[in-house]
Scaffold this motif. Structure first.
Motif, mmCIF file in Angstrom:
data_model
loop_
_atom_site.group_PDB
_atom_site.id
_atom_site.type_symbol
_atom_site.label_atom_id
_atom_site.label_comp_id
_atom_site.label_asym_id
_atom_site.label_seq_id
_atom_site.Cartn_x
_atom_site.Cartn_y
_atom_site.Cartn_z
ATOM 1 N N TYR A 76 -13.530 5.631 -0.066
ATOM 2 C CA TYR A 76 -12.081 5.724 -0.249
ATOM 3 C C TYR A 76 -11.703 6.746 -1.336
ATOM 4 N N VAL A 97 -10.047 -1.761 4.076
ATOM 5 C CA VAL A 97 -9.200 -1.537 2.898
ATOM 6 C C VAL A 97 -7.836 -1.007 3.318
ATOM 7 N N GLN A 98 -7.829 -0.022 4.223
ATOM 8 C CA GLN A 98 -6.560 0.536 4.683
ATOM 9 C C GLN A 98 -5.711 -0.514 5.378
ATOM 10 N N LEU A 101 -4.138 -2.715 2.710
ATOM 11 C CA LEU A 101 -3.064 -1.996 2.002
ATOM 12 C C LEU A 101 -1.791 -1.949 2.838
ATOM 13 N N THR A 102 -1.922 -1.604 4.111
ATOM 14 C CA THR A 102 -0.761 -1.496 4.994
ATOM 15 C C THR A 102 -0.045 -2.836 5.132
ATOM 16 N N LYS A 105 1.675 -4.139 1.776
ATOM 17 C CA LYS A 105 2.948 -3.463 1.468
ATOM 18 C C LYS A 105 4.075 -3.948 2.368
ATOM 19 N N SER A 129 -11.070 -0.438 -5.007
ATOM 20 C CA SER A 129 -10.144 0.391 -4.220
ATOM 21 C C SER A 129 -8.773 -0.264 -4.128
ATOM 22 N N LEU A 130 -8.727 -1.583 -3.874
ATOM 23 C CA LEU A 130 -7.441 -2.275 -3.780
ATOM 24 C C LEU A 130 -6.722 -2.281 -5.121
ATOM 25 N N GLU A 133 -5.483 1.407 -5.721
ATOM 26 C CA GLU A 133 -4.474 1.868 -4.770
ATOM 27 C C GLU A 133 -3.157 1.109 -4.928
ATOM 28 N N LEU A 134 -3.240 -0.186 -5.255
ATOM 29 C CA LEU A 134 -2.020 -1.000 -5.414
ATOM 30 C C LEU A 134 -1.540 -1.058 -6.859
ATOM 31 N N ASN A 136 -2.813 -2.799 -9.127
ATOM 32 C CA ASN A 136 -2.753 -4.240 -9.305
ATOM 33 C C ASN A 136 -3.683 -4.671 -10.441
#
Length: 281
Positions: A76, A97-98, A101-102, A105, A129-130, A133-134, A136
């Motif tokens: 990623y 992971v994608q 994420l999708t 959101k 990665s999460l 990307e978020l 978080n």
């Protein structure tokens, strides 16, 4: 010997030993610490420290995965350290992971505030990665292997990901918590399939990260049975599964949650059903 000549020798040597010739380029880039563009510009330069490169080629020819030789893998858009204590992150897991994420959101007004758990984290690739990307700050990574957790902690530190780590078996360390998102890529290979794996995988990656019981479904069953006590409403569940396992795993979630959950089976880029997502109402 020039860089070009070293690469040509290595490619031919690996092919003769039943390995992918492309691994030679990966190893020579690592040896020279260059990008592919830089490698092309250096093709007519003298090859420095050829014995070191030759040793790496021989290691791979003998059956050691390239990722274990260079001790890293891309996932990623980031570089993760790997070794024989963790499963090497696969490209198809990037699709998991994608997918998380999708859906996160779409499901949560602010997914940066969701409580997330990655169960069976291995190298930490999914959890890290999460978290990044978020953006978080509330991601927990669980693994039964203390050696794997050491690798994951090092990756989180190096990539500056704010992850909490727990040692334990599946959901047990998370008991008493409420989670918004649970993601897992658990061992899903059956004992029979394990015996037929490519030696590059079977002989060099940890068996407890590969085999999911006699038929490959044991850990999914335990996750499905335990998740109703932990997952919030709304909540999101995401599993990576083996080929031809998706429908059975989807039914496990439906049996555990009943009408509370909407389950989707998702194909990967190769058209294989490799992901199961559940949205808890």
């Amino acid at each position: 010997m020039t860089v070009f000549e070293a690469l040509k020798w290595a490619s031919s040597f690996l092919e003769k030993h039943g390995r992918e010739a492309s691994a030679a380029e990966w190893l020579i880039k690592h040896e020279l610490n260059v990008s592919r563009t830089e490698l092309l510009l250096q093709m007519q330069d003298e090859m420095p420290n050829f014995p070191s490169f030759e040793a790496k080629i021989n290691e791979h020819a003998s059956g050691i995965p390239v990722q274990h030789i260079v001790e890293k893998e891309e996932f990623y858009g980031r570089t993760f350290r790997v070794n024989h204590h963790v499963l090497v992150p696969r490209p198809e897991t990037e699709e998991l992971v994608q997918g998380i994420l999708t859906r996160a959101k779409a499901l949560f007004s602010d997914p940066a505030k969701a409580t997330i758990a990655d169960v069976g984290t291995g190298s930490g690739a999914i959890a890290i990665s999460l978290a990044l990307e978020l953006r978080n700050q509330d991601v927990t990574a669980v693994d039964i292997s203390e050696d794997a957790l050491k690798v994951a902690k090092e990756n989180a530190r190096r990539l500056e990901a704010p992850i909490s780590f727990l040692h334990g078996d599946l959901l047990q360390p998370l008991e008493g918590r409420k989670l918004d998102i649970v993601v897992s890529n658990p061992p899903y290979i059956s004992e029979e399939e394990y015996a037929t794996l490519d030696p590059l995988v079977r002989d060099h990656e940890p068996i407890q990260a590969l085999v999911g019981g006699e038929n490959g479904y044991e850990l999914y069953r335990r996750l499905a049975e335990g998740l109703p006590k932990l997952i919030s409403s709304p909540g999101l569940i995401g599993f990576e599964v083996g080929e031809k396992q998706a429908r059975t795993v989807a039914r496990m979630l439906e049996d555990s949650f009943g009408e509370r959950i909407q389950v989707d089976v998702v194909k990967d880029i190769s058209g294989k059903e490799r992901m199961v997502f559940g949205v808890v109402k």
